[in-house]
Each structure stands twice: as C-alpha cells, then as structure tokens.
Scaffold this active site. Structure first.
Site, PDB file in Angstrom:
ATOM      1  N   TYR B 107       2.696  43.792  85.601  1.00 36.45           N
ATOM      2  CA  TYR B 107       2.204  43.597  84.235  1.00 36.45           C
ATOM      3  C   TYR B 107       0.697  43.313  84.205  1.00 36.45           C
ATOM      4  O   TYR B 107       0.004  43.724  83.279  1.00 36.45           O
ATOM      5  CB  TYR B 107       2.957  42.449  83.542  1.00 36.45           C
ATOM      6  N   GLU B 198      26.813  32.806 106.850  1.00 37.39           N
ATOM      7  CA  GLU B 198      26.774  33.852 105.809  1.00 37.39           C
ATOM      8  C   GLU B 198      26.991  33.310 104.399  1.00 37.39           C
ATOM      9  O   GLU B 198      26.214  33.584 103.497  1.00 37.39           O
ATOM     10  CB  GLU B 198      27.829  34.934 106.105  1.00 37.39           C
ATOM     11  N   ASP B 250      31.278  36.375 108.289  1.00 35.40           N
ATOM     12  CA  ASP B 250      32.621  36.907 108.114  1.00 35.40           C
ATOM     13  C   ASP B 250      32.911  37.928 109.215  1.00 35.40           C
ATOM     14  O   ASP B 250      31.989  38.520 109.785  1.00 35.40           O
ATOM     15  CB  ASP B 250      32.735  37.645 106.767  1.00 35.40           C
TER      16      ASP B 250
END
Lengths: 363, 363
Positions: B107, B198, B250
């Site tokens: 911007y 995680e 995981d």
C-alpha cells in the site's frame, strides 16, 4: 488519569463452582438410581428453532425448549454413559488442575467402559450437551481448543497460576491469552480502553507506534475471527475492569462480522453467549464512508462479499441505522478496503489520524 | 548439569550489516550512473533448474545461474526502479528500528515515483529478488509476515529491544517468537535440548506435564508447518546455544515433512536455507514402527497421504535408510497416527514413556 484497579484472585473460586456443578449432576443421577428411577438429564435444545435473538440482552440466547437424555432408553443409554464418563473425565481434570484438548479426550475414551466415540463429531456433541446443561464453557470444564487466543499488549498485569505477567514485558508479540482465561487473575490495569484489531499486521503496527501508550489502551490482536478465550477476555475486561471495547477491522462483510460476533455473539454458541458477548463493544473498523472519506486503496467486492452483505442486511444484529446505512453504501460503492490500506499515507497515519478520529480523541 | 551460557547483544550488529548491504547496492547503482553506464543487478535465479540439493550442507541451495535486471532495458526499467524504492523503504525501516508487513509495503507503494505494484504478487517477486541478491531474509530487511512464530516454554531468558523475557514467566502459552527473531538476544539458557512439537495440543500437554523441567528442554510449539522465524530460532538455538534439536510430529507424511523442512529446508527458500536449515536436527515423531509398537489408535491413509508418501520416497532429503524403511512400512500398514493418540494410555504417557525412549533418556 489512567485507572488503577485491583481484582481478587479467582482461580480457586471458579474451579470450585464448576466442580459443584459436576458433583450435583452426579448426585442427581445417584439419587435417581437409589430411587430405582432411570436417570434422566434435561438438555437445552440447540436446534435453530430454539435460538432466539434477545432484544434486551442484545445477543443470541437459547429458547425454552429442552431435550431429554435418558438412561432408560436403549437408544440413548450409550450416549448417557458417555456423558457420565465425559463429566468424570472433566472432574479429574479440574481436581488435578490440568486441562486437555478435545482430541486427547477423544483418544482417552478408547479406554472407557462406556466404549470409545465413533468419531470426533460424536464426542463434540456430548461435550456441547454438557456445556448447555450447565451453561458453562468447555474451557471451564478443563477442555480447551488446540490453539491459543489473541495477543495483548498494554498496561495490564495478570497472574496465571502463581506467575505474574506484565503485558508490556512479555515480548513484542505481547501476552498470549490462554484457553484457560477464566483461571487468570487481573492484578493491575492502568489502561482506559481496549482496542481489538482484526489482523496481526495492524496489531504489530499499533504496538510499534506505541498506540497502547498514546491511547492508554490494551491492544488486542484477534488473528481474524476471535477465539472463545479472546471473547471471554474482552468480556471480562469490560465487566471487571470497566474498560470500553473498540473493534477495528477490515472494511468488508467478514470484518464486520468479526466485530459483530464479539458484540452480539454467534447463533451457534447461543447456549454460552452470556459468558462471551459484549453488547456495548463499539465498531471502529473501516466503513464504506471511510473508503470515500480517506480515499483508500480498494478491492472490488466479490460475488461472495455481495451475498454476505445482503445476508447481514437482514440479520437482527445489524438492524440499527448505522449498519443499515453502511451496508447499503458498500453495496452501492461495490468496493471494500483492508485496515492496512491506510499505509498509503505512511505507516503512522492510522495511529496519528484515523484512530484518534474514531475514538473521539482528536485535538 | 544444566548448561549456563551468556551470549553478546546482536541487535545493533545485525542491523548494521544489513544497512551496509543496502548502502553498497546504492553505491554500485550511483557508480554506474556516474560512469554513464545503465545500472544492472545480478540476481541469483530461483527457477527449479537452479535449485540443487547440496549433499555436503544437507539442504537445498541455489545453483550458479544468475538473471540480470537492467535499468537500460525498457522492459525492466520499471521493475528496476521498484526494486530501488523497495530497498529505500527497507533502509528507512532499518534506520527507524521499525518493521512493516508486506501488505503495508504494497500500500505504501501507492505513493512511490516508480509507480504502485499491480498486485501483491508483483511486490513479493521484487522482495524475493532483493533477498536472493543479498542472501538475507526479508525479516532482516524489516519486512515481516503478519503472523507470529512458534511458542517457547523453558529455561531461556531473552532480550527484545531492552525488555528481558523469561520463557517460563511469559504465561502458560509461553514466549512467542517474533518475526524479528534476529534482533533478539539470548541472555541465558539453562536448557540442554530443544523439543519442537507439531501441534499446540501436544505443546500444552508437555508444558503442563513439566516436560521442560523433566528433560531440561525448551519446548517449542510449531503450530503446524514452522514459520521462517521459528526455523531461524531453532537454527540459532542449535548454533549459538549448542542445543540438539528434536522434532516430534504426527505420524503421517505431512508430519514428516514439517520435520524435514526444519532439517533440510524447502526448495522454495533455497536462496535463504543457509540461515534456516538445521541438518543436525533429529526426527522423534511417530513412525509406522511406533504405530505397531505402541498399538496406537490410527486413521486409514487417504489417497493424498499415499501419493505424498510415494513422492517423498524419491525426495533426496529422505534418502537414508531410516526414512526409506519407515515410508515403506507406512505404505504397507496403510495407517497413520496423530501425536495425541498416546492419550489412549493416559494424558502423561507421552512424557513418561514415549519421549524418554525416543530421547534416549530412559532408565
């Protein structure tokens, strides 16, 4: 004059209240069994037809309808037993001062006599039953979402389980609201207001530009749609510390709704809005009028934005003149603007011009 | 014996180095103009053909190919000018000690003489050019992502711009790694290792079970794929504090890859991996062998999981015997497991059994 307040320790009080609710549930069930009656539980209905916008409280609540879970029904007996196991698991958590994720409870249930849950959806429904039955949030029962809540920066000192934390000394990223916000004591607050911010980009801008000092404000970085813990923090800041809450979002229907969920609660959580909604919170986000007034860089409204605007136009939470005007105007403009769009005028502009104007602190 | 270390202040040093790089860029351009030559910049190529897995360093690096941006080409002159404006914007940030988001820069460019960017994608490419040209991360140039990095809990004391923060006293949610992690000084560390996690669910489990005390560890909550600031923190903890890094994810291909990106870096960020990759970090996440050994609750592999496993089977980063065996075994098992699945055996099991085993601290 910055305010100075002292609030009493609450962790023990809160825990005790929850444990009593669970104990009463157990007593009722034992009482039924003693009297050779099949234990039954009345659970407020969470179906759409029982979700009502309460004009007096200015948020969604549950209506008068109840469902019954009975251990005397073959169809319901497994769910009833799982609800008992869930309540027992929660009591253990509260007694040991621990908390667990819904996912952990789901896996723990592998070892329950009542049998494991078929899927996470099943365990979530049982937990919502328990929340609705007590009018207590799952966090109060020791069950927390995985993610933490918002970030807070400003003159607030809290106590978390014996550790004192100053929200100007927890790092640039601020103090992170934990899921267990009800166990946190507000020790001292020298702020006069809260400014809650949709994006972390704008949060970091306000922290850097020392907006927390300039406006005597607690700056809260919502990270998009506010987490339950964040909404609870805002409600407590309003009620216990007497701080007015202002919400600064993007100028688009999703920004509007981030603010509105804080103000009037969501329909989905009608059974718990009395702990979350802050009807006096004020929207100071970017409006269609601001887009014109500040000649902001914009994006065109997408189909989805237009549909969403038309949807909220009819929503009782948006029925006042301000919202009706601004929604209509945005639909006419066909444009939306992000809160970071003010950097067109330099990084500090938002703190030097826009916010003082919106907060009524100009000049 | 817990280690005790003192590390020297680095914020000033780091800033000075970056400012010199930018000043040199400016000097070269001015020099070219003085000698009536069109200014040119050599930018390392980031195309796939120039991304190489470096067997010695054990991470992806850029190869020898360069592209040239020249102010003498009509096609390139606007981009060249925007790159100069970007560098100038970065210098202002560094001098004022501020930082800005990419969105804010986008911007701000509305007011540049070189003309605004067409879209955020265009400004991102220019910034990557600048990063690759200097071998410096955007964060070092004062430009940060919106979101903060991971959470850290444990015996580490840091200094952020004059404020001292103890990562056991920043709240239950821990100390949040800011995007500007290179400006942070490590003041004191009494931990012997880092355990990166995680999910935030498991992070909170480890904090609650006092794993940080039990294992003399800094517990790092990655929140899924690690942010650049988090990877930089892990690299600095390894190099400056001499801590071994263990990564607990995981048991599925996405978990494996969260670990691998920390270990060997991503191809996309090959131009910056020397600041991020930690080739000595060790995977202690759930494997196919663990699923069998601990008889964990599992989910079936989805199509996507199988495709991903077959893909990483051929990836040079997974070429060693351990990974090849475990990938093959998971494909045979057709099952995956989450790290929270250990709660089948109680909430503390993961800290009492699994982690001591994996960390070699058993008995």
């Amino acid at each position: 004059m910055p305010r100075k307040r002292k609030v009493k320790a609450r962790e023990g009080v809160h825990r005790q209240k929850v444990e009593e609710s669970l104990a009463n549930l157990g007593k009722e069930v034992v009482d039924d069994i003693t009297k050779a009656r099949p234990p039954r539980l009345k659970i407020p209905s969470r179906s759409t037809s029982n979700i009502i916008y309460d004009e007096t409280n200015r948020y969604f609540v549950l209506g008068p309808h109840y469902g019954v879970r009975s251990a005397g029904s073959l169809k319901q007996v497994k769910k009833f037993a799982q609800l008992m196991c869930t309540a027992d698991f929660c009591r253990d958590l509260i007694r040991s001062g621990k908390f667990a994720t819904l996912r952990e409870m789901y896996y723990t249930a592998e070892g329950w006599d009542a049998g494991p849950f078929r899927d996470q959806g099943e365990s979530n429904v049982i937990l919502e039953d328990l929340e609705a039955a007590f009018g207590l949030k799952r966090e109060s029962l020791g069950l927390t979402p995985e993610e933490d809540g918002a970030s807070v920066y400003g003159k607030l000192v809290v106590n978390e389980g014996g550790v004192t934390i100053d929200a100007t000394k927890a790092g640039r990223a601020g103090y992170t609201i934990p899921p267990t916000i009800d166990d946190v004591d507000f020790i001292r607050c020298r702020a006069k207001r809260v400014i809650a911010i949709e994006t972390m980009g704008m949060y970091h801008r306000l922290v850097q530009e020392k907006a927390w000092k300039k406006f005597d404000a607690l700056i809260v970085g919502l990270k998009g749609q506010a987490a339950r813990a964040t909404r609870r923090f805002l409600k407590r800041a309003h009620e216990e510390l007497g701080l007015p809450i202002a919400i600064f979002t993007d100028g688009d229907p999703f920004g509007f709704h981030i603010a509105m969920v804080i103000i009037s609660g969501s329909a989905k959580l009608a059974y718990i809005n009395h702990e979350l909604a802050v009807p006096d919170a004020r929207f100071i986000g970017v409006t269609a009028s601001d887009i014109v007034k500040y000649n902001l860089p914009t994006d065109k409204l997408r189909e989805l934005d237009i549909a969403r605007l038309k949807q909220i136009q009819k929503d009782p939470r948006y029925s006042n003149e301000f919202w009706q005007d601004e929604i209509k105007r945005m639909l006419e403009l066909k444009k939306k603007a992000e809160q970071q769009a003010f950097s067109k005028y330099g990084l500090s502009y938002v703190v030097k011009e826009y916010l003082p104007e919106k907060l009524g602190l100009k000049g």
